[in-house]
Each structure stands twice: as C-alpha cells, then as structure tokens.
Design an enzyme around this catalytic site. Structure first.
Site, short mmCIF file in Angstrom:
data_model
loop_
_atom_site.label_atom_id
_atom_site.label_comp_id
_atom_site.label_asym_id
_atom_site.label_seq_id
_atom_site.Cartn_x
_atom_site.Cartn_y
_atom_site.Cartn_z
N ARG A 72 -1.20 -4.23 0.04
CA ARG A 72 -2.17 -4.13 1.14
C ARG A 72 -1.50 -4.00 2.50
O ARG A 72 -1.85 -3.14 3.31
CB ARG A 72 -3.06 -5.38 1.19
N THR A 73 -0.53 -4.85 2.78
CA THR A 73 0.04 -4.88 4.13
C THR A 73 0.76 -3.57 4.44
O THR A 73 0.59 -2.99 5.51
CB THR A 73 0.98 -6.08 4.30
N LYS A 102 24.01 -2.37 0.01
CA LYS A 102 25.47 -2.20 0.18
C LYS A 102 26.02 -3.26 1.12
O LYS A 102 27.14 -3.16 1.58
CB LYS A 102 25.77 -0.81 0.76
N ARG A 130 8.74 -6.25 6.84
CA ARG A 130 8.53 -7.45 6.02
C ARG A 130 9.88 -7.85 5.44
O ARG A 130 10.64 -7.01 4.97
CB ARG A 130 7.55 -7.17 4.88
N HIS A 158 2.67 -14.56 9.15
CA HIS A 158 2.13 -13.24 8.78
C HIS A 158 1.02 -12.94 9.79
O HIS A 158 -0.17 -13.00 9.49
CB HIS A 158 1.58 -13.33 7.36
C1 NCD Z 1 0.14 -12.37 1.39
C2 NCD Z 1 1.62 -12.38 1.72
O1 NCD Z 1 2.35 -11.45 1.39
O2 NCD Z 1 2.01 -13.34 2.36
N1 NCD Z 1 -0.31 -11.11 0.94
C3 NCD Z 1 -0.72 -10.20 1.88
O3 NCD Z 1 0.03 -9.81 2.74
N2 NCD Z 1 -1.98 -9.78 1.84
C4 NCD Z 1 -0.30 -13.47 0.53
C5 NCD Z 1 0.43 -13.78 -0.73
O4 NCD Z 1 1.36 -13.11 -1.12
O5 NCD Z 1 0.02 -14.76 -1.36
#
Ligand code: NCD
Length: 357
Positions: A72-73, A102, A130, A158
């Site tokens: 999703r993100t 590397k 991320r 997040h």
């Molecule tokens: C979350 C994350 O990656 O922190 N997912 C997301 O970004 N929608 C929640 C999770 O992984 O539980």
C-alpha cells in the site's frame, strides 16, 4: 524540519507537526480528493490540468526507495505521483537490488539520488523512503538535497499513514475532538500506532490503549500524552476489550509485528505465539460497537493458516469495516504531501486553486 514560517521541508516524524501544518495538509488533501474526482466539475478539472502541466513542465521525478517490504505505502505514493503528472523511479527491494547489498551506506545512496554533489543531474526531486532501521529517514534527511518522505523507519514512525488515518476519521465524523478512540495490538513496535498517537494527542480525544502487558507503548509516548493532557487508559486484560465495545467510535487495530521478532530465537518465537491471539475482532464485536463506529487497520491483516487473523474475514463486508476506504485515502494524502514539499523547495511553482467568483 519545519521552518519558522510553517513551511515543512521533509516529513520525518509526526511528533514535530504543528496543528497549523496538519490543518494545511488536510486542506490540500481535500483538494487532491477533488482532483481524483475531477469529472465532477469544470473548475477542478482546470486546476487538475494546471497541476499536471506544472509537474510535466518541470519534469518532476519521484524516487521510491524501499528497503523493506510494502504494498500500500509504496504503490499509493507511486499512484499519487502519477496522478499529479510526475514520473517515478522505483525499487521494490532496495536492500537487495541496490548497492546496499554491496555494502553501500544509506548516506551515500541518498547523496547520489538527491544530487547532493551534482544538483543539475539529480536522479529525483523527492525521495519516498522506507527503511528497517529507526531514525534512518532522519539520517537521510541530513544529507539529502531533495525532500524526504519517511514511509516507515523500522519500529519508529510512519507519518504518512497517521495522516491518512486521522484524515479517514475526519471523513467519517467531520471532527476528532470528543471521539473515543481505541488502539490495540502491538503498541510497542507498530510504527503506525506511534505516529497516530503523536498526531491524535493534539485533539481532545479519549484514548484506550489495549495490549498485552509486554506490548505497551514506550514511555516517551506516555509522557507525550500526559504533556498534551490527553485522557488515556492502558488496558492489558482481554476482557476490557469486550467491555468497552459499546463505547468506542474508532477501533484502530494493528498486527503483532512478527517481522520485528527474532523468529529463529525459540524464546522470541514462543513469545510471538503467546501474543498472537490476545485480541480478535469478530462480526459480533463489530455489531456491538456504536452504530456510527468504524474499524480501522493500516493493513496488512495477518492471514496465515497458523493463527486467526486479528480481524476475521467475516468483518470485511461489515459496514463498520473502514480499512479498505482508509487505504484509499493514502492516495490524496500523499499527493498533497508530494505537491506541498516540492512547492516548499521551489522545485515547482505554487499552484493555488482559484475559485471562480
Ligand atoms: C504498516 C507498516 O508497514 O508499518 N503497513 C502499512 O504501511 N500500511 C503496518 C504493518 O506492517 O503492520
């Protein structure tokens, strides 16, 4: 991160967002939502054209630099970029496919992508990142020559998820003040919960925090809630979860963060198994919630054959299940953030919506 005039240059943590900036982001998101619905009226159609033309004129490129798994993100950021008219460069597993495999440092990677040594030839105008380590985005920000959006830093924060969570609640209720919100699951390691708490502490809410005693929030979050005079109660007895069903407006569920347990350590694997089925949301539970209540979840909902999912599939079709709608709001929120950050850096002209009088 936030300048004296309220402009923000990166989005790293919710802890430092001001109520004014949050309101600005939501106002911009309202506009982006209209852009997504552009067929509705001519005014917004013209605005959408102006936005897309500006992005294309400047040849905006967004880098989606993910060192940890995501659906999703990553895709909602990429969809947001495309909807605005930007180009996207992407790797779904930077830890494996980039030079980090590397042994390259994150700092070097960010300097290169952001054109810190050669701005004219930079690879991208904004980096969505991320990473599996807490504070990675903060370190990236320090060396980056373009805005950084933290799309999750290990068990840290997040922020884009929390913004879309709060936006979802506003879409449902029209306000946040006065709501009873319950958060449950892995409150210790869920970065979404951490960012949610930092954001929601700015409003007059009543907050229930439901978790196993070993997964309670960290002390700095507790202090933050106290400092902001938030009414909150930590509950560790599963029965308490049953007792408050009829009181809550928003139930925010999170997964026990299996990926943050060392599953090859027998003690940790055993701990995970013990924690896994403490709280399960059933259809019956959803029925017992207030008529207007909503169930939220950042997703993924863990659905393996070994354990019951924390939200049973029977809830998916319930009118109170809002997690699919919530995931959708990730697109306009991320459109707003990308546009505002690029404007703040002067990488695109500020594009205002002018209402015909
Ligand atoms: C979350 C994350 O990656 O922190 N997912 C997301 O970004 N929608 C929640 C999770 O992984 O539980």
């Amino acid at each position: 991160m936030v300048r004296a005039n309220g402009e923000f240059r990166h989005l790293i943590r919710c802890k430092f967002l001001t109520p004014e900036l949050i309101a600005k982001i939501f106002a911009e998101t309202d506009l982006m939502l209209r852009i997504l619905n552009f067929r509705e009226d001519q005014e917004i159609q013209d605005y959408r054209t102006r936005v897309r033309e500006e992005f294309q004129r400047k040849g905006v490129i967004i880098a989606s630099d993910f060192y940890e798994e995501s659906l999703r993100t990553r895709w909602s950021h990429e969809a947001a970029a495309h909807r605005l008219g930007a180009e996207v460069i992407s790797t779904e597993n930077a830890a494996k496919f980039s030079s980090m495999a590397k042994g390259e440092s994150l700092e070097h990677a960010i300097r290169v992508i952001s054109g810190a040594g050669n701005p004219t030839c930079r690879y991208a105008d904004l980096i969505v990142m991320r990473h599996f380590e807490e504070d990675a985005a903060k370190y990236a920000m320090k060396v980056s020559a373009v805005p950084i959006i933290n799309a999750g830093d290990g068990p840290g924060e997040h922020p884009t998820q929390a913004l879309l969570d709060v936006y979802t609640i506003i879409q449902r209720f029209g306000h946040i003040d006065g709501l009873v919100i319950a958060m449950m699951g892995d409150l210790l390691k869920s970065r979404t919960i951490h960012s949610d708490i930092y954001l929601l502490a700015r409003y007059g809410i009543k907050l229930y925090l439901l978790s196993d005693p070993r997964l309670r929030i960290k002390d700095d979050l507790r202090q933050f809630l106290v400092r902001h005079n938030v009414w909150f109660r930590e509950m560790t007895d599963p029965q308490a979860f049953q007792d408050i069903a009829g009181e809550i407006d928003v139930l925010n569920v999170t997964r026990i963060q299996k990926n943050r347990f060392k599953m090859d350590d027998p003690d940790e694997a055993q701990l995970f198994r013990e924690l896994r089925e403490t709280y399960i949301v059933t259809r019956d539970y959803a029925d017992r919630m207030k008529p207007n209540a909503i169930i939220m979840h950042p997703m993924p909902i863990e659905s393996t054959s070994e354990f019951q999912p924390e939200v049973l599939p029977e809830v998916d079709s319930h009118e109170k299940a809002w997690y699919f709608k919530q995931a959708g709001y990730g697109v306009p929120i991320r459109m707003a953030l990308i546009k505002m950050l690029l404007e703040n850096w002067g990488f695109i002209e500020r594009i205002e919506f002018e209402k015909a009088s």
